[in-house]
Design a protein around this motif. Structure first.
Motif, PDB file in Angstrom:
ATOM      1  N   ASN A 425      22.476 -16.302  73.726  1.00 33.44           N
ATOM      2  CA  ASN A 425      23.916 -16.488  73.834  1.00 33.44           C
ATOM      3  C   ASN A 425      24.448 -15.369  74.711  1.00 33.44           C
ATOM      4  OD1 ASN A 425      24.275 -14.167  72.116  1.00 33.44           O
ATOM      5  ND2 ASN A 425      24.036 -15.496  70.327  1.00 33.44           N
ATOM      6  N   ARG A 426      25.743 -15.178  74.702  1.00 32.32           N
ATOM      7  CA  ARG A 426      26.340 -14.200  75.623  1.00 32.32           C
ATOM      8  C   ARG A 426      25.865 -12.780  75.364  1.00 32.32           C
ATOM      9  NH1 ARG A 426      31.470 -11.459  75.961  1.00 32.32           N
ATOM     10  NH2 ARG A 426      32.015 -12.255  73.901  1.00 32.32           N
ATOM     11  N   ARG A 427      25.426 -12.478  74.148  1.00 32.72           N
ATOM     12  CA  ARG A 427      25.084 -11.097  73.807  1.00 32.72           C
ATOM     13  C   ARG A 427      23.631 -10.886  73.393  1.00 32.72           C
ATOM     14  NH1 ARG A 427      30.809  -9.816  70.618  1.00 32.72           N
ATOM     15  NH2 ARG A 427      32.003  -9.409  72.531  1.00 32.72           N
ATOM     16  N   TRP A 428      22.940 -11.946  73.063  1.00 33.84           N
ATOM     17  CA  TRP A 428      21.548 -11.824  72.634  1.00 33.84           C
ATOM     18  C   TRP A 428      20.623 -12.412  73.694  1.00 33.84           C
ATOM     19  CZ3 TRP A 428      19.236  -9.231  68.783  1.00 33.84           C
ATOM     20  CH2 TRP A 428      19.989  -8.839  67.668  1.00 33.84           C
ATOM     21  N   ASN A 429      19.511 -11.726  73.937  1.00 41.14           N
ATOM     22  CA  ASN A 429      18.455 -12.328  74.740  1.00 41.14           C
ATOM     23  C   ASN A 429      17.097 -11.947  74.171  1.00 41.14           C
ATOM     24  OD1 ASN A 429      17.108 -10.039  76.338  1.00 41.14           O
ATOM     25  ND2 ASN A 429      19.252  -9.729  76.910  1.00 41.14           N
ATOM     26  N   LEU A 430      16.121 -12.780  74.438  1.00 43.52           N
ATOM     27  CA  LEU A 430      14.754 -12.587  73.973  1.00 43.52           C
ATOM     28  C   LEU A 430      13.844 -12.561  75.186  1.00 43.52           C
ATOM     29  CD1 LEU A 430      12.750 -12.538  71.516  1.00 43.52           C
ATOM     30  CD2 LEU A 430      12.600 -15.021  71.779  1.00 43.52           C
ATOM     31  N   VAL A 457       6.977  -8.308  73.423  1.00 39.70           N
ATOM     32  CA  VAL A 457       8.065  -9.168  72.946  1.00 39.70           C
ATOM     33  C   VAL A 457       9.228  -8.264  72.565  1.00 39.70           C
ATOM     34  CG1 VAL A 457       8.806 -10.881  71.258  1.00 39.70           C
ATOM     35  CG2 VAL A 457       6.441 -10.890  72.074  1.00 39.70           C
ATOM     36  N   SER A 458      10.443  -8.613  72.978  1.00 42.95           N
ATOM     37  CA  SER A 458      11.598  -7.788  72.611  1.00 42.95           C
ATOM     38  C   SER A 458      12.828  -8.657  72.422  1.00 42.95           C
ATOM     39  CB  SER A 458      11.878  -6.719  73.675  1.00 42.95           C
ATOM     40  OG  SER A 458      12.306  -7.305  74.882  1.00 42.95           O
ATOM     41  N   ALA A 459      13.713  -8.191  71.564  1.00 42.39           N
ATOM     42  CA  ALA A 459      15.019  -8.819  71.352  1.00 42.39           C
ATOM     43  C   ALA A 459      16.086  -7.781  71.680  1.00 42.39           C
ATOM     44  CB  ALA A 459      15.166  -9.292  69.912  1.00 42.39           C
ATOM     45  N   ASN A 460      17.099  -8.199  72.415  1.00 42.54           N
ATOM     46  CA  ASN A 460      18.114  -7.272  72.888  1.00 42.54           C
ATOM     47  C   ASN A 460      19.509  -7.801  72.589  1.00 42.54           C
ATOM     48  OD1 ASN A 460      16.237  -5.444  74.649  1.00 42.54           O
ATOM     49  ND2 ASN A 460      15.752  -7.539  75.243  1.00 42.54           N
ATOM     50  N   TYR A 461      20.370  -6.881  72.148  1.00 42.79           N
ATOM     51  CA  TYR A 461      21.763  -7.225  71.836  1.00 42.79           C
ATOM     52  C   TYR A 461      22.673  -6.262  72.585  1.00 42.79           C
ATOM     53  CZ  TYR A 461      26.125  -7.707  69.226  1.00 42.79           C
ATOM     54  OH  TYR A 461      27.441  -7.902  68.877  1.00 42.79           O
ATOM     55  N   VAL A 479      21.399  -2.686  71.339  1.00 39.45           N
ATOM     56  CA  VAL A 479      20.232  -2.560  70.476  1.00 39.45           C
ATOM     57  C   VAL A 479      19.062  -3.267  71.148  1.00 39.45           C
ATOM     58  CG1 VAL A 479      19.211  -3.076  68.216  1.00 39.45           C
ATOM     59  CG2 VAL A 479      21.632  -2.476  68.379  1.00 39.45           C
ATOM     60  N   SER A 480      17.891  -2.638  71.116  1.00 41.24           N
ATOM     61  CA  SER A 480      16.667  -3.243  71.625  1.00 41.24           C
ATOM     62  C   SER A 480      15.550  -3.015  70.618  1.00 41.24           C
ATOM     63  CB  SER A 480      16.282  -2.645  72.979  1.00 41.24           C
ATOM     64  OG  SER A 480      15.054  -3.177  73.431  1.00 41.24           O
ATOM     65  N   LEU A 481      14.892  -4.102  70.208  1.00 43.07           N
ATOM     66  CA  LEU A 481      13.760  -4.039  69.282  1.00 43.07           C
ATOM     67  C   LEU A 481      12.560  -4.659  69.980  1.00 43.07           C
ATOM     68  CD1 LEU A 481      15.622  -5.351  66.104  1.00 43.07           C
ATOM     69  CD2 LEU A 481      15.229  -2.969  66.736  1.00 43.07           C
ATOM     70  N   SER A 482      11.449  -3.924  70.047  1.00 45.62           N
ATOM     71  CA  SER A 482      10.301  -4.434  70.785  1.00 45.62           C
ATOM     72  C   SER A 482       8.999  -4.156  70.039  1.00 45.62           C
ATOM     73  CB  SER A 482      10.231  -3.810  72.180  1.00 45.62           C
ATOM     74  OG  SER A 482       9.986  -2.423  72.102  1.00 45.62           O
ATOM     75  N   VAL A 483       8.050  -5.053  70.262  1.00 41.26           N
ATOM     76  CA  VAL A 483       6.688  -4.872  69.772  1.00 41.26           C
ATOM     77  C   VAL A 483       5.750  -5.285  70.899  1.00 41.26           C
ATOM     78  CG1 VAL A 483       6.759  -7.160  68.685  1.00 41.26           C
ATOM     79  CG2 VAL A 483       4.995  -5.521  68.013  1.00 41.26           C
ATOM     80  N   THR A 484       4.738  -4.442  71.162  1.00 43.61           N
ATOM     81  CA  THR A 484       3.808  -4.705  72.254  1.00 43.61           C
ATOM     82  C   THR A 484       2.376  -4.661  71.727  1.00 43.61           C
ATOM     83  OG1 THR A 484       5.352  -3.645  73.799  1.00 43.61           O
ATOM     84  CG2 THR A 484       3.111  -4.022  74.583  1.00 43.61           C
ATOM     85  N   PRO A 485       1.823  -5.793  71.301  1.00 43.41           N
ATOM     86  CA  PRO A 485       0.402  -5.833  70.941  1.00 43.41           C
ATOM     87  C   PRO A 485      -0.453  -5.548  72.184  1.00 43.41           C
ATOM     88  CG  PRO A 485       1.568  -7.754  70.105  1.00 43.41           C
ATOM     89  CD  PRO A 485       2.488  -7.075  71.078  1.00 43.41           C
ATOM     90  N   GLN A 500       8.971  -0.168  68.877  1.00 48.12           N
ATOM     91  CA  GLN A 500      10.043   0.731  69.322  1.00 48.12           C
ATOM     92  C   GLN A 500      11.400   0.099  69.075  1.00 48.12           C
ATOM     93  OE1 GLN A 500       9.247   2.945  72.858  1.00 48.12           O
ATOM     94  NE2 GLN A 500      11.405   3.084  73.452  1.00 48.12           N
ATOM     95  N   ALA A 501      12.349   0.940  68.672  1.00 44.31           N
ATOM     96  CA  ALA A 501      13.735   0.514  68.460  1.00 44.31           C
ATOM     97  C   ALA A 501      14.648   1.505  69.169  1.00 44.31           C
ATOM     98  CB  ALA A 501      14.070   0.458  66.977  1.00 44.31           C
ATOM     99  N   ASN A 502      15.538   0.983  70.008  1.00 49.86           N
ATOM    100  CA  ASN A 502      16.538   1.788  70.705  1.00 49.86           C
ATOM    101  C   ASN A 502      17.918   1.265  70.336  1.00 49.86           C
ATOM    102  OD1 ASN A 502      14.137   2.467  71.972  1.00 49.86           O
ATOM    103  ND2 ASN A 502      15.071   2.706  73.983  1.00 49.86           N
ATOM    104  N   ALA A 503      18.850   2.168  70.089  1.00 52.48           N
ATOM    105  CA  ALA A 503      20.218   1.759  69.780  1.00 52.48           C
ATOM    106  C   ALA A 503      21.179   2.784  70.359  1.00 52.48           C
ATOM    107  CB  ALA A 503      20.428   1.624  68.275  1.00 52.48           C
ATOM    108  N   SER A 504      22.294   2.298  70.864  1.00 48.97           N
ATOM    109  CA  SER A 504      23.357   3.196  71.331  1.00 48.97           C
ATOM    110  C   SER A 504      24.694   2.562  71.001  1.00 48.97           C
ATOM    111  CB  SER A 504      23.240   3.451  72.845  1.00 48.97           C
ATOM    112  OG  SER A 504      23.304   2.233  73.568  1.00 48.97           O
ATOM    113  N   THR A 505      25.679   3.404  70.770  1.00 52.30           N
ATOM    114  CA  THR A 505      27.026   2.913  70.472  1.00 52.30           C
ATOM    115  C   THR A 505      28.040   3.850  71.087  1.00 52.30           C
ATOM    116  OG1 THR A 505      28.507   2.146  68.712  1.00 52.30           O
ATOM    117  CG2 THR A 505      27.238   4.137  68.272  1.00 52.30           C
ATOM    118  N   TYR A 506      29.264   3.342  71.284  1.00 53.27           N
ATOM    119  CA  TYR A 506      30.274   4.056  72.057  1.00 53.27           C
ATOM    120  C   TYR A 506      31.629   3.942  71.357  1.00 53.27           C
ATOM    121  CZ  TYR A 506      26.428   3.052  75.183  1.00 53.27           C
ATOM    122  OH  TYR A 506      25.171   2.921  75.715  1.00 53.27           O
TER     123      TYR A 506
END
Length: 658
Positions: A425-430, A457-461, A479-485, A500-506
């Protein structure tokens, strides 16, 4: 209908409401500007000029004061276009109409404008020191004044009582019969009896009704200029809107004009609208913007047909102007730890006619960095293919050759990558894909070859809602959540996974009313990483986790935080990482800003984060804001460095760090 009608072509005693509105809403109309320049040029060329200053007394209504100021030719032209005495007298007389029109635009139809022209108090004969702007002797009085005197023009306005909207009628233009509106249309229209007769509200009601009718599927709907009838005895303004609703229609045949290299089939497949759908301008505009976002067109336009098709549908024509297909660019960056990075790119923006983008890049890296042992290179070819294998997903392919001479390890590698990003959608991508790497790595005197495969594989918001990642965010969350087998061969097969998990806010301080929007922002970042399934020495050195640098802890050189070989600059790397940042960003003037920040983090040799020695860095930097994004210069120092650690680090880049 009783009352004084205000048609379109003359002044207050018969001024169209539309004219009053336009003077209020757009005081610098092109036609009037042209007239101003013509008057100024003519008058300035004849005889001596009369300098003057203008002061307009405030009315207490900020919006009205702004309209009076912007409508005033005396104020707007006093410095740019000097005039002679007779031209100045004409400018003063014309000022009454302009300012009265501004008053009427705000519902003050009994207002009064007074303009007084005064000589300097120290002037000598003639004894008369001031004159009203409407005095018939004003031109001769101005002409009789000694040269060199600067006149003071003082403007006062009395608003009088506020007029309100009286009756509101919606009629058919031809029959003059009332037009029945639905409840939704009435709500969108919004203008009610008793509301202040403010011009912008009266015009906006018609514009909103026009947009609503079209959005409901009436492409031929039209709301004409309203006619106003002044009722001085009741201090009201009766307003009549001629409205044509027109038939309900679907989208008809779609024509594509201006496609030279782009395949029409690709564009039609990409279109978010199709024949048979209900005609809705918002959906059509979304489709236009989506096509423009492909980056292969310099302009994308869309227009309706002059009339409906025989089947009652509305044909559409999309007009395109294709952008340059080839561009050349440069890439430059510098930090004291990674050194200089310089090179060039060549990009083909429409390779096969379906908006495919091929980018060839060659970079020299490691120029003088404290974490580097010498020059390296990064050469790669990227192919981006939109809408593959289907709509709302894009494929990318990369072939890359790199050489990196870090103090931690020396690497030469060939990498192949293929991936797909799917917009949920407008804010989520895989995103997901595959990668393979063949490399040679030397670390602390030991050289090994590795063959590896990955399946990231990663999911990003992202709800910062920015058009470009280079623009500085002022609100929202990323927010980015990823797993790399991964699997590594050659020296025994090892399987492991990087999590790995990355998050930032403003946070914009404008929320609390203590700054203007976007000027004072706090930014926070958190990173957590873990390698599961293998110990440190069972995985290649380039797959281990390291701290230090802009991505984790500024003030420490790249790979300068974490387990180290004894008595050396060589980092071993770890299997866990955590880091956090607090940053304050302040913008000054139009193009300048600064930032102050503190980073902290640690790298551990176990798979569980929050182990190891915590390192803290702090610093500040300057920003220069460009249309692309801010140019960033940061200096950071370690607050608890080891004896052999860095003393300070400098970072230069485009865009904020996160």
């Amino acid at each position: 209908m009783s009352g004084k009608r205000l048609p379109c072509d003359v002044g207050r005693n018969g001024v169209a409401l539309l004219l009053a509105l336009l003077v209020c809403a757009q005081p610098a109309l092109a036609a009037r500007d042209s007239q101003k320049k013509q008057k100024a040029t003519t008058s300035a060329a004849v005889g001596p000029t009369v300098p003057y200053t203008t002061k307009i007394d405030p009315t207490g209504n900020g919006d009205l004061d702004a309209a009076l100021t912007s409508s005033s030719d005396l104020l707007g032209l006093q410095k740019a276009h000097a005039v002679g005495p007779f031209a100045l007298a004409g400018r003063i007389r014309n000022e009454y109409d302009r300012l009265n029109t501004a008053l009427e635009s705000f519902g003050y139809y009994d207002g009064k404008v007074t303009i007084t022209v005064t000589r300097p108090a120290a002037s000598k004969a003639p004894p008369q020191l001031s004159m009203d702007g409407q005095d018939i002797g004003l031109p001769l009085w101005l002409a009789s004044l000694p040269s060199g005197e600067t006149l003071a023009i003082h403007i006062t306005t009395r608003t009088g009582p506020l007029y309100h909207v009286g009756t509101v009628q919606v009629i058919a233009p031809d029959s003059r019969k009332p037009v029945a509106l639905s409840a939704a249309q009435e709500k969108a229209f919004g203008l009610k009896t008793g509301a202040p007769a403010i011009a912008s509200a009266v015009l906006q009601a018609g514009a909103t009704l026009d947009a609503t009718l079209k959005e409901e599927g009436h492409p031929l709907a039209k709301v004409d200029t309203p006619t106003a009838y002044l009722q001085p005895e009741t201090r009201t303004l009766n307003v009549t809107y001629p409205v044509t609703i027109g038939p309900l229609a679907n989208i008809g045949p779609i024509t594509l004009d201006g496609l030279d290299y782009t395949h029409p089939h690709f564009v039609r497949k990409r279109l978010n609208v199709a024949p048979g759908q209900l005609y809705q301008p918002s959906k059509i505009e979304d489709a236009r913007q989506d096509l423009a976002s492909l980056g292969i067109f310099s302009t994308v336009g869309v227009k309706d047909a002059p009339k409906l098709a025989p089947d009652g549908s509305m044909p559409l024509t999309f007009n395109f102007r294709e952008a340059k297909r080839h561009t050349i660019g440069a890439e430059v960056g510098y930090s004291t730890d990674l050194g200089g990075r310089v090179g060039g790119t060549w990009t083909h923006h429409n390779l096969f006619g379906n908006a495919e983008r091929l980018k060839l890049t060659a970079l020299v890296t490691g120029v003088g960095g404290t974490a580097q042992q010498g020059f390296g290179y990064d050469v790669y070819a990227d192919l981006f293919k939109p809408d593959f294998p289907g709509r709302h997903q894009n494929a990318s392919f990369r072939v890359e050759g790199i050489r990196q001479l870090f103090y931690s390890y020396r690497q030469t590698a060939l990498i192949l990558r293929a991936g797909i990003v799917r917009q949920l959608n407008r804010r989520w991508n895989l995103s997901y894909g595959m990668a393979a790497e063949e490399e040679k790595i030397a670390q602390f005197g030991v050289t090994r070859d590795y063959t590896m495969v990955f399946a990231p594989v990663s999911a990003n918001y992202d709800n910062t809602d920015l058009p470009s990642p280079l623009q500085p965010p002022t609100h929202g969350v990323r927010v980015s959540l990823s797993v790399t087998p991964s699997a590594s061969f050659n020296h025994g097969t090892s399987f492991f996974a990087l999590l790995q998990a990355n998050a930032s806010t403003y946070f914009d301080l404008a929320r609390f009313g203590i700054s203007n929007p976007g000027r004072s922002v706090f930014a926070f970042r958190a990173i957590v990483g873990s390698v599961q399934g293998a110990s440190t020495y069972a995985i290649p050195p380039d797959q281990r986790l390291y701290g230090g640098g802009t991505a984790t802890i500024r003030g420490f050189r790249y790979q300068g935080v974490g387990p180290q070989f004894p008595n050396s600059k060589y980092a071993i790397g770890g299997t866990s990482l955590d880091a956090g940042t607090v940053e304050f960003r302040q913008r000054f003037f139009k193009s300048w800003g600064m930032a102050a920040f503190m980073d902290a983090g640690q790298v551990g040799s176990g798979s569980a984060p929050f182990t190891g020695t915590v390192r803290v860095g702090a610093g500040a930097g300057a920003r220069y804001f460009t249309p692309i994004g801010p140019i960033r210069i940061d200096v950071a120092v370690p607050l608890n460095r080891e004896q052999r650690g860095d003393k300070w680090e400098l970072y230069i880049g485009l865009g904020e760090t996160f």
